[in-house]
Design a protein around this motif. Structure first.
Motif, PDB file in Angstrom:
ATOM      1  N   GLU A  91       3.107  -4.812  -7.866  1.00 17.02           N
ATOM      2  CA  GLU A  91       3.823  -4.528  -6.611  1.00 17.02           C
ATOM      3  C   GLU A  91       3.797  -3.043  -6.273  1.00 17.02           C
ATOM      4  OE1 GLU A  91       7.125  -8.169  -6.948  1.00 17.02           O
ATOM      5  OE2 GLU A  91       7.554  -6.169  -7.722  1.00 17.02           O
ATOM      6  N   PRO A 108       0.344  -3.813   1.696  1.00 17.12           N
ATOM      7  CA  PRO A 108       1.021  -5.070   1.328  1.00 17.12           C
ATOM      8  C   PRO A 108       0.156  -6.316   1.474  1.00 17.12           C
ATOM      9  CG  PRO A 108       2.431  -3.696   2.709  1.00 17.12           C
ATOM     10  CD  PRO A 108       1.081  -3.072   2.721  1.00 17.12           C
ATOM     11  N   TYR A 117       2.006  -1.437  -2.839  1.00 12.57           N
ATOM     12  CA  TYR A 117       2.893  -0.797  -1.854  1.00 12.57           C
ATOM     13  C   TYR A 117       2.083  -0.059  -0.788  1.00 12.57           C
ATOM     14  CZ  TYR A 117       7.095   1.641  -0.219  1.00 12.57           C
ATOM     15  OH  TYR A 117       8.138   2.120   0.541  1.00 12.57           O
TER      16      TYR A 117
END
Length: 658
Positions: A506, A513, A510
């Protein structure tokens, strides 16, 4: 959002308004002396309820019905007492006589006072207590109180929804406001102070609205309803009771005026204390290293003591209101009991009416006492709302243009044309700066601390607006672009890494996305993140905390580089991006950076000049001006500022007296 923005570079900050003023050991501020502007702030807070006007109208109707049922109770209970008293007295009278005959006989025998007492009652000599009538009255009172409770419950339920929706909207507005504030606002605001406004103050507003709105509405309606019933029962006693209203208002105003500024100071010190704690804990290791923990503890003690004094004073002074109201209410109770007894003795009132009026006097003073006790809550809540409104009123960054422009394609040509900028009006920083960065070109920016290198990056990203001149991206003035469009075309990797609480996957994604799993893995492999991820227990699913403490500083740096790699921006900004990695890893990252910089404009801010030898253009800055520009070999041959910087790093150690 494809822009990779690590911790935003900040300029030399202006004078800070938070505590500490420059590190865990900064100076302390004195207590707040200026009192809160209560009226306008309270009015503005009440205005926040305007979207709920129909709900408030419904709540008012429920409150009116609930209070109406409640205030009818004592009057009907007074009738029940009259039935009992009249029945008990009637049972002592001889049968066959009328009430008038009994009263006439008492007057004839010289018992005029007893005759006056009985003349105010409805008697049936010899009849006794009418239990059927008494049971019907009591059942009616029970029904009234049940209905009153049901409507009060509905009122509280609806009002709770109104309050929480209002605070929900306020939190949303604060969050949106923070995203619209310019970077200079955060430069001048202590982070703990800002967090205190967003959390503590909004929570205090929520608590204030929750506790006071229902009580305030119910208390006002109860006062109105009780006053009406008191005039119905006895206008004379009602006038006596109304004398207490100006007394309570005077007492409340005198006490509230003194506690207002103490509540402002209380919440101000709360924010300052939070700021000091956050600052000291963030630099906890540094505090230990330099052995300054005793000074930090002492500063905490002083600030904690200031907060204690302000909080104690505010709560103590405002807490006097309720005992003062109770004292006034007890005085009224004594006066009404004496005056009511005299009226019963004269036959002007029945005992049940006086009993009902005494209950009304209690019901009358209780909401006044509650209103007085709510003064401290209201002042505390309004003080917090004033701090939140100050945040909401802060000057925002300029709005995006109504008809924004956008560059065609993603070439990445960046040009500064006679750009001037200063953080403060009296201190010039960049004056008439011009430069051109061509697509695919790597531009290195070097110079001493304070030369304006990071400021240049801030201006590219429109974290700050230039004073004059223009900056163009592929021929389009960046001031005519939407900020999110501009920043989506730029990637940034800073020396100070920023990771959030989430998995490694994740954190990399970032920067983009919508990236696929394969895109994420390609970026990780290209930046050598893949090497150390497999040594972690959960691989790419390893959860990082918000400080990234379960990976090393170099590994954090690689993650931020992978994030920028995945974003694939047209302009890449690297601010000492390899400062936290070891020498071997740096060589690998340099190769990754070469691939990342291909076909896009790159700006590299560097202090280690060995890392920018291959740059297409090196800009040497001093005092906001470009004093030299050229390639590494050209600048060395010129023997100027760059030559001196280069030799200062690679020559022998300089003697202490140089």
């Amino acid at each position: 959002m494809s822009t990779t923005e690590e911790k935003t570079p900040t300029p030399p900050p202006p004078v800070r308004r938070g505590p500490g003023g420059g590190g865990p050991f900064g100076g302390m501020q004195g207590p707040v002396e200026k009192a809160m502007n209560f009226g306008p702030s309270a009015k503005r807070l009440a205005g926040r309820l305007s979207p709920e006007r129909w709900g408030i109208f419904f709540v008012t109707i429920l409150g009116v019905v609930s209070v109406a049922f409640a205030v009818l109770g004592p009057k009907i209970l007074g009738n029940a007492i009259n039935i009992v008293v009249a029945g008990a007295i009637s049972s002592t009278m001889p049968k066959g006589l009328t009430q008038e005959q009994v009263i006439a006989g008492l007057r004839a025998s010289g018992h005029g006072q007893q005759a006056d007492l009985l003349s105010g009652m409805t008697l049936t000599p010899g009849a006794g207590i009418d239990f059927h009538a008494l049971s019907m009255v009591l059942m009616g009172v029970l029904a009234l109180y049940v209905f009153s409770s049901v409507f009060a419950y509905l009122q509280a339920y609806v009002l709770n929804g109104i309050t929480q929706r209002t605070v929900y909207r306020l939190r949303e507005e604060v969050e949106a406001k923070i995203n619209r504030l310019p970077l200079k606002y955060f430069d001048g605001m202590n982070r703990g102070e800002l967090l205190s406004r967003v959390t503590n103050d909004i929570d205090n507003i929520s608590q204030t609205l929750q506790q006071t709105l229902s009580q305030l509405l119910t208390s006002l309606l109860t006062v109105i309803g009780v006053v009406v019933m008191m005039f119905i029962v006895s206008p004379l006693l009602a006038l006596i009771a109304l004398i207490t209203i100006p007394l309570t208002l005077i007492v409340t105003m005198l006490i509230a005026r003194r506690s207002q500024k103490l509540f402002v100071a209380q919440w101000k010190h709360t924010g300052e204390l939070n700021g000091q704690i956050e600052e000291a804990f963030t630099g906890h290791a540094l505090v230990k290293v330099f052995g300054r923990h005793r000074e930090v503890e002492e500063q905490f003690r002083l600030k904690n003591e200031e907060m204690y004094k302000a909080s104690f004073g505010a709560q103590f002074i405002s807490g006097i209101i309720m005992p003062a109201m109770m004292f006034v209410g007890n005085l009224m109770y004594v006066v009404i009991a004496v005056a009511g007894g005299l009226q019963v003795a004269s036959g002007a009132l029945q005992i049940g009416d006086v009993t009902a009026f005494i209950q009304y006097s209690r019901q009358f003073t209780q909401p006044l006492t509650q209103l007085g006790s709510m003064a401290n809550l209201l002042q505390s809540g309004v003080a917090s709302s004033e701090r939140v409104f100050e945040l909401l009123d802060a000057e925002e960054q300029s709005a995006d243009p109504a008809a924004p422009k956008s560059p065609v394609g993603t070439r990445g040509r960046l040009e500064f044309q006679d750009v001037s900028f200063r953080y403060t009006e009296e201190t010039p920083l960049i004056e008439n700066l011009s430069l051109v960065a061509q697509p695919g070109q790597t531009v290195a920016i070097v110079g001493p601390t304070g030369a304006g290198k990071t400021t240049l990056v801030n201006l590219m990203m429109r974290f700050y607006e230039i004073d004059s001149g223009r900056i163009t991206l592929d021929g389009v003035d960046i001031a005519s672009m939407r900020r999110d469009d501009l920043r989506s075309r730029m990637g940034m990797v800073l020396q100070d890494t920023w990771l959030f609480g989430g998995t490694i996957r994740e954190n990399i994604a970032y920067g983009r996305p919508d990236a696929t799993e394969e895109d994420i893995l390609d970026a990780a492999r290209a930046t050598y993140v893949d090497r150390f991820v497999h040594s972690l227990p959960d691989g790419y699913d390893t959860v990082l905390d918000d400080e990234g403490s379960n990976v090393s500083a170099g590994e954090k740096q690689l993650l931020t580089i992978a994030r920028a790699f995945l974003a694939q921006p047209s302009v890449l900004i690297l601010d000492e991006a390899t400062s936290s990695v070891d020498t071997r890893t740096e060589l690998l990252v340099q190769k990754a950076m070469s691939a990342l910089r291909a076909d896009r404009t790159s700006f590299v801010i560097a202090h280690r000049l060995s890392t920018i030898r291959d740059a297409d253009l090196i800009l040497v800055m001093e005092s906001g001006r470009i004093v030299e520009q050229g390639t590494h070999s050209e600048l060395l041959a010129a023997g100027g500022a760059y030559y001196n910087l280069y030799n200062s790093q690679f020559a022998a150690a300089i003697s202490e007296d140089v």
